[in-house]
Design an enzyme around this catalytic site. Structure first.
Site, PDB file in Angstrom:
ATOM      1  N   GLY A  16     -53.513 -69.330 -26.234  1.00  0.00           N
ATOM      2  CA  GLY A  16     -53.232 -67.950 -26.665  1.00  0.00           C
ATOM      3  C   GLY A  16     -52.174 -67.278 -25.799  1.00  0.00           C
ATOM      4  NE  ARG A  41     -58.511 -67.665 -18.972  1.00  0.00           N
ATOM      5  CZ  ARG A  41     -58.718 -68.795 -19.613  1.00  0.00           C
ATOM      6  NH1 ARG A  41     -59.459 -68.820 -20.691  1.00  0.00           N
ATOM      7  NH2 ARG A  41     -58.206 -69.925 -19.176  1.00  0.00           N
ATOM      8  CD  GLU A 163     -48.916 -74.445 -29.984  1.00  0.00           C
ATOM      9  OE1 GLU A 163     -48.717 -73.452 -30.699  1.00  0.00           O
ATOM     10  OE2 GLU A 163     -48.016 -75.260 -29.703  1.00  0.00           O
ATOM     11  CE  LYS A 222     -54.145 -80.029 -31.450  1.00  0.00           C
ATOM     12  NZ  LYS A 222     -53.055 -80.131 -30.516  1.00  0.00           N
ATOM     13  CB  THR A 224     -54.521 -87.236 -37.294  1.00  0.00           C
ATOM     14  OG1 THR A 224     -55.552 -86.948 -38.240  1.00  0.00           O
ATOM     15  CG2 THR A 224     -54.027 -88.638 -37.508  1.00  0.00           C
ATOM     16  CB  CYS A 278     -57.388 -81.229 -26.282  1.00  0.00           C
ATOM     17  SG  CYS A 278     -57.465 -79.434 -26.164  1.00  0.00           S
ATOM     18  NE  ARG A 348     -59.501 -76.546 -19.898  1.00  0.00           N
ATOM     19  CZ  ARG A 348     -59.104 -75.769 -20.921  1.00  0.00           C
ATOM     20  NH1 ARG A 348     -60.008 -75.216 -21.707  1.00  0.00           N
ATOM     21  NH2 ARG A 348     -57.824 -75.554 -21.138  1.00  0.00           N
TER      22      ARG A 348
HETATM   23  N1  LIG Z   1     -55.279 -76.319 -23.766  1.00  0.00           N
HETATM   24  C1  LIG Z   1     -54.361 -76.869 -24.514  1.00  0.00           C
HETATM   25  O1  LIG Z   1     -53.375 -77.399 -24.028  1.00  0.00           O
HETATM   26  C2  LIG Z   1     -54.473 -76.852 -26.004  1.00  0.00           C
HETATM   27  C3  LIG Z   1     -55.602 -76.372 -26.640  1.00  0.00           C
HETATM   28  N2  LIG Z   1     -55.684 -76.355 -28.000  1.00  0.00           N
HETATM   29  C4  LIG Z   1     -56.848 -75.780 -28.676  1.00  0.00           C
HETATM   30  O2  LIG Z   1     -56.747 -74.359 -28.594  1.00  0.00           O
HETATM   31  C5  LIG Z   1     -58.039 -73.764 -28.477  1.00  0.00           C
HETATM   32  C6  LIG Z   1     -58.090 -72.897 -27.235  1.00  0.00           C
HETATM   33  O3  LIG Z   1     -57.892 -73.719 -26.115  1.00  0.00           O
HETATM   34  P1  LIG Z   1     -57.587 -73.111 -24.675  1.00  0.00           P
HETATM   35  O4  LIG Z   1     -56.596 -72.020 -24.808  1.00  0.00           O
HETATM   36  O5  LIG Z   1     -57.307 -74.282 -23.795  1.00  0.00           O
HETATM   37  O6  LIG Z   1     -59.016 -72.481 -24.331  1.00  0.00           O
HETATM   38  P2  LIG Z   1     -59.403 -71.506 -23.121  1.00  0.00           P
HETATM   39  O7  LIG Z   1     -60.810 -71.796 -22.803  1.00  0.00           O
HETATM   40  O8  LIG Z   1     -58.359 -71.587 -22.055  1.00  0.00           O
HETATM   41  O9  LIG Z   1     -59.287 -70.037 -23.766  1.00  0.00           O
HETATM   42  C7  LIG Z   1     -60.123 -69.575 -24.767  1.00  0.00           C
HETATM   43  C8  LIG Z   1     -60.385 -68.105 -24.509  1.00  0.00           C
HETATM   44  O10 LIG Z   1     -61.089 -67.561 -25.630  1.00  0.00           O
HETATM   45  C9  LIG Z   1     -61.941 -66.533 -25.142  1.00  0.00           C
HETATM   46  N3  LIG Z   1     -62.968 -66.222 -26.149  1.00  0.00           N
HETATM   47  C10 LIG Z   1     -63.962 -67.022 -26.602  1.00  0.00           C
HETATM   48  N4  LIG Z   1     -64.662 -66.381 -27.562  1.00  0.00           N
HETATM   49  C11 LIG Z   1     -64.106 -65.160 -27.707  1.00  0.00           C
HETATM   50  C12 LIG Z   1     -64.382 -64.047 -28.545  1.00  0.00           C
HETATM   51  N5  LIG Z   1     -65.379 -64.091 -29.459  1.00  0.00           N
HETATM   52  N6  LIG Z   1     -63.620 -62.959 -28.432  1.00  0.00           N
HETATM   53  C13 LIG Z   1     -62.612 -62.893 -27.537  1.00  0.00           C
HETATM   54  N7  LIG Z   1     -62.295 -63.918 -26.715  1.00  0.00           N
HETATM   55  C14 LIG Z   1     -63.028 -65.042 -26.805  1.00  0.00           C
HETATM   56  C15 LIG Z   1     -62.502 -67.104 -23.865  1.00  0.00           C
HETATM   57  O11 LIG Z   1     -62.991 -66.067 -23.029  1.00  0.00           O
HETATM   58  C16 LIG Z   1     -61.264 -67.816 -23.291  1.00  0.00           C
HETATM   59  O12 LIG Z   1     -60.563 -67.008 -22.374  1.00  0.00           O
HETATM   60  C17 LIG Z   1     -59.028 -74.927 -28.470  1.00  0.00           C
HETATM   61  O13 LIG Z   1     -59.482 -75.121 -29.794  1.00  0.00           O
HETATM   62  C18 LIG Z   1     -58.184 -76.107 -28.054  1.00  0.00           C
HETATM   63  O14 LIG Z   1     -58.665 -77.311 -28.585  1.00  0.00           O
HETATM   64  C19 LIG Z   1     -54.646 -76.778 -28.771  1.00  0.00           C
HETATM   65  C20 LIG Z   1     -53.495 -77.242 -28.203  1.00  0.00           C
HETATM   66  C21 LIG Z   1     -53.310 -77.316 -26.773  1.00  0.00           C
HETATM   67  O1  LIG Z   2     -54.448 -80.387 -28.133  1.00  0.00           O
HETATM   68  C1  LIG Z   2     -54.122 -80.368 -26.958  1.00  0.00           C
HETATM   69  O2  LIG Z   2     -54.796 -79.865 -26.062  1.00  0.00           O
HETATM   70  C2  LIG Z   2     -52.860 -81.019 -26.499  1.00  0.00           C
HETATM   71  O3  LIG Z   2     -53.265 -82.289 -25.940  1.00  0.00           O
HETATM   72  C3  LIG Z   2     -52.214 -83.037 -25.374  1.00  0.00           C
HETATM   73  O4  LIG Z   2     -51.598 -82.304 -24.326  1.00  0.00           O
HETATM   74  P1  LIG Z   2     -52.208 -82.249 -22.837  1.00  0.00           P
HETATM   75  O5  LIG Z   2     -53.607 -82.751 -22.853  1.00  0.00           O
HETATM   76  O6  LIG Z   2     -51.950 -80.890 -22.330  1.00  0.00           O
HETATM   77  O7  LIG Z   2     -51.287 -83.236 -21.990  1.00  0.00           O
HETATM   78  P2  LIG Z   2     -50.702 -84.716 -22.262  1.00  0.00           P
HETATM   79  O8  LIG Z   2     -49.345 -84.757 -21.748  1.00  0.00           O
HETATM   80  O9  LIG Z   2     -50.909 -85.131 -23.656  1.00  0.00           O
HETATM   81  O10 LIG Z   2     -51.596 -85.610 -21.311  1.00  0.00           O
HETATM   82  C4  LIG Z   2     -52.972 -85.839 -21.562  1.00  0.00           C
HETATM   83  C5  LIG Z   2     -53.513 -86.846 -20.582  1.00  0.00           C
HETATM   84  O11 LIG Z   2     -52.989 -88.145 -20.869  1.00  0.00           O
HETATM   85  C6  LIG Z   2     -52.407 -88.689 -19.687  1.00  0.00           C
HETATM   86  N1  LIG Z   2     -51.258 -89.542 -20.077  1.00  0.00           N
HETATM   87  C7  LIG Z   2     -50.304 -89.070 -20.916  1.00  0.00           C
HETATM   88  C8  LIG Z   2     -49.239 -89.865 -21.284  1.00  0.00           C
HETATM   89  C9  LIG Z   2     -49.148 -91.173 -20.803  1.00  0.00           C
HETATM   90  O12 LIG Z   2     -48.209 -91.948 -21.099  1.00  0.00           O
HETATM   91  N2  LIG Z   2     -50.129 -91.620 -19.966  1.00  0.00           N
HETATM   92  C10 LIG Z   2     -51.174 -90.835 -19.594  1.00  0.00           C
HETATM   93  O13 LIG Z   2     -52.059 -91.288 -18.841  1.00  0.00           O
HETATM   94  C11 LIG Z   2     -51.986 -87.493 -18.864  1.00  0.00           C
HETATM   95  O14 LIG Z   2     -51.850 -87.812 -17.504  1.00  0.00           O
HETATM   96  C12 LIG Z   2     -53.139 -86.544 -19.127  1.00  0.00           C
HETATM   97  O15 LIG Z   2     -54.235 -86.827 -18.296  1.00  0.00           O
HETATM   98  C13 LIG Z   2     -51.142 -83.308 -26.430  1.00  0.00           C
HETATM   99  O16 LIG Z   2     -50.051 -83.996 -25.823  1.00  0.00           O
HETATM  100  C14 LIG Z   2     -50.649 -82.012 -27.063  1.00  0.00           C
HETATM  101  O17 LIG Z   2     -49.738 -82.289 -28.111  1.00  0.00           O
HETATM  102  C15 LIG Z   2     -51.854 -81.249 -27.603  1.00  0.00           C
HETATM  103  O18 LIG Z   2     -51.437 -80.007 -28.136  1.00  0.00           O
END
Ligand SMILES: NC(=O)C1=CN([C@@H]2O[C@H](COP(=O)(O)OP(=O)(O)OC[C@H]3O[C@@H](n4cnc5c(N)ncnc54)[C@H](O)[C@@H]3O)[C@@H](O)[C@H]2O)C=CC1
Ligand SMILES: O=C(O)[C@H]1O[C@H](OP(=O)(O)OP(=O)(O)OC[C@H]2O[C@@H](n3ccc(=O)[nH]c3=O)[C@H](O)[C@@H]2O)[C@H](O)[C@@H](O)[C@@H]1O
Length: 465
Positions: A16, A41, A163, A222, A224, A278, A348
């Site tokens: 977000g 936060r 995302e 996503k 997949t 994730c 995480r």
């Molecule tokens: N972390 C990443 O790199 C990625 C995450 N995603 C997906 O995006 C989603 C969010 O992930 P993150 O941002 O990492 O999670 P996060 O845990 O960092 O943030 C989620 C936030 O939502 C808030 N929240 C929960 N319920 C709420 C409510 N009812 N009202 C207001 N706030 C509320 C929480 O307090 C928290 O701050 C997940 O579904 C994750 O799978 C997708 C792509 C990349």
């Molecule tokens: O849905 C999500 O949360 C995201 O998950 C991953 O992103 P992220 O987990 O942030 O980082 P990555 O670069 O994918 O790495 C994931 C893990 O795989 C490991 N990794 C990655 C690539 C590689 O060649 N080898 C390897 O061990 C990294 O060190 C790390 O622990 C995906 O790359 C994103 O496209 C997606 O949006």
């Protein structure tokens, strides 16, 4: 046609915060409010000191300082933000369920449902609701039913807009996405909603990179995408073990196969196992969905990616113990890195947590240096596993402010995160500071094995036989 003037994002997390910062930067005429129930936060997002933002991402501070207070706002007043918004992104966490049916596998959708109910209760005008969180296929149907049946009779269009950013490169990924995916209802209003969201992205993303699909394809794409990415890591990690016993070198194998354009050269880095919030959660979710449709072979196929990843972590910690003459009891093991990858403070599901846990089971003292992770976070990660008392964890795990003190007097070093700075350490000085034989276990393949061996280290690198 929809006219979007105000948008709101529920959830000020890793997705977000950065996503909305970029949308706000590129759409200065649109007011963007990011809301969260977590006051701490939100305070951190509003901090004047950019080092105190709740997440660390290269380039994020610059964008936040440019747009915050202009057309980007962070707040805890969720009701008001929903009421005022024309478009609402749901970007809350969707962790693996830890209770009841689907425990340990299914996505816990309670936060999503709470958001849907809140949007329904508060909304007095029609809204576009955008699923930004990663969700099981067909969640939009459940959201729609809640909105329509508990709402005030206003119209809701549900879009799926997953995302794809990766942590550590979030801003770059957002500024130059490979694609933006938008799933919507195959109706006139559905198309209008897709167009409204696409127009926000077109402020900086070329039109041919904005893909429109039906909602179910978008939701499933996503899961997949993450499954395919994680599968590549498990595939190269499986080969890394074979390299070690056969005398092959996994980097050479990766290069050799990666030059085949059908395979491609990215995401082929052997490692101590993938982490992050994730990959594991999304594959478990995929496995659960396949099982619930009775597709057992499909479920088993994807589950193997997780099994391989667990094996990779386990065999790394076992390698440390066996190499150190079958005992690490009361030995100092220095960890370089705790985050699940470089350039993030996110820990995480980091492999480091599980490896530390295994070594502490063997009574080792684990001394960690990570440039972005605090001791409090490391201990919280370890305590969360619930394997032993918090007191024992805090006796056995000690964080350091810099690498050299973590390493001083250590029997072995384990490289768990590929931070660039680890490569530039003074390895001659380190050798002198360590117990002999001085062991290095490079779980990321970032160090020059030959150079270290010339200094006198005994080096194990993942995938090098
Ligand atoms: N972390 C990443 O790199 C990625 C995450 N995603 C997906 O995006 C989603 C969010 O992930 P993150 O941002 O990492 O999670 P996060 O845990 O960092 O943030 C989620 C936030 O939502 C808030 N929240 C929960 N319920 C709420 C409510 N009812 N009202 C207001 N706030 C509320 C929480 O307090 C928290 O701050 C997940 O579904 C994750 O799978 C997708 C792509 C990349
Ligand atoms: O849905 C999500 O949360 C995201 O998950 C991953 O992103 P992220 O987990 O942030 O980082 P990555 O670069 O994918 O790495 C994931 C893990 O795989 C490991 N990794 C990655 C690539 C590689 O060649 N080898 C390897 O061990 C990294 O060190 C790390 O622990 C995906 O790359 C994103 O496209 C997606 O949006």
């Amino acid at each position: 046609m929809y006219k979007i003037q105000k948008i709101c994002c529920i959830g000020a997390g890793y997705v977000g915060g950065p996503t909305m910062s970029v949308i706000a930067q590129k759409n200065p005429h649109i007011q963007v409010t990011v809301v969260d129930v977590n006051q701490q936060r939100i305070n951190a997002w509003n901090s004047q000191n950019m080092d105190e933002l709740p997440i660390y991402e290269p380039g994020l501070g610059e964008i936040v300082s440019q747009v915050r207070g202009r057309n980007l706002f962070f707040d805890t007043d969720v009701d008001r933000a929903i009421e005022e918004a024309d478009m609402i992104f749901i970007s809350v966490n969707t962790p693996t369920k830890t209770y009841g049916k689907g425990k340990g596998m299914a996505a816990d959708l309670k936060y999503i449902e709470l958001c849907a109910r809140q949007i329904a209760r508060v909304s007095k005008s029609s809204k576009i609701v955008v699923e930004k969180s990663t969700l099981p296929v067909r969640t939009a149907q459940a959201i729609k039913r809640i909105l329509d049946q508990t709402g005030n009779g206003v119209e809701f269009q549900i879009l799926s807009n997953p995302e794809f950013l990766a942590e550590g490169t979030a801003i770059k990924d957002l500024l130059e996405p490979d694609r933006v995916l938008i799933g919507g209802a195959e109706t006139e209003r559905g198309n209008e909603a897709i167009e409204a969201l696409a127009s926000l992205y077109r402020a900086w993303v070329p039109s041919d990179r904005i893909l429109a699909t039906n909602v179910w394809s978008s939701e499933l794409s996503k899961l997949t995408a993450n499954a395919f990415l994680a599968q590549r890591v498990s595939s190269i990690n499986a080969i890394s073990e074979l390299c070690e016993v056969s005398g092959a070198n996994v980097n050479e194998v990766a290069r050799a196969i990666g030059t085949d354009t059908r395979i491609g050269n990215r995401f082929l880095k052997a490692s101590v196992g993938f982490g992050g919030s994730c990959f594991q959660k999304d594959i478990l979710n995929l496995v659960y969905i396949a099982q619930s449709y009775g597709l057992d072979e499909v479920a088993q196929y994807w589950e193997q990616v997780i099994i391989m990843n667990d094996h990779q972590k386990k065999r790394f910690s076992e390698k440390i113990v066996t190499t150190l003459f079958n005992t690490v009891s009361d030995k100092k093991i220095a960890f370089l890195g705790w985050a699940f990858k470089k350039d993030t403070n996110d820990t995480r599901e980091s492999a480091a947590i599980y490896i530390a846990n295994e070594l502490i089971e063997e009574q080792a003292s684990v001394h960690v240096y990570d440039p972005k992770v605090t001791q409090m976070q490391m201990l919280a990660d370890l305590d969360y596993l619930n394997v032993r008392s918090c007191d024992i964890n805090s006796e056995r795990l000690i964080a350091h402010q810099e690498a050299y003190s973590a390493i001083e007097g250590a029997h072995a070093i384990a490289v768990l995160t590929e931070w660039d700075e680890f490569v530039c350490l003074d390895w001659k000085r380190i050798y002198q500071q360590m117990q002999k034989p001085a062991f290095v276990f490079d779980g990321r393949g970032i160090l020059d094995q030959k150079e270290l061996e010339n200094i006198g280290f005994e080096v194990y690198t993942i995938g090098i036989g």
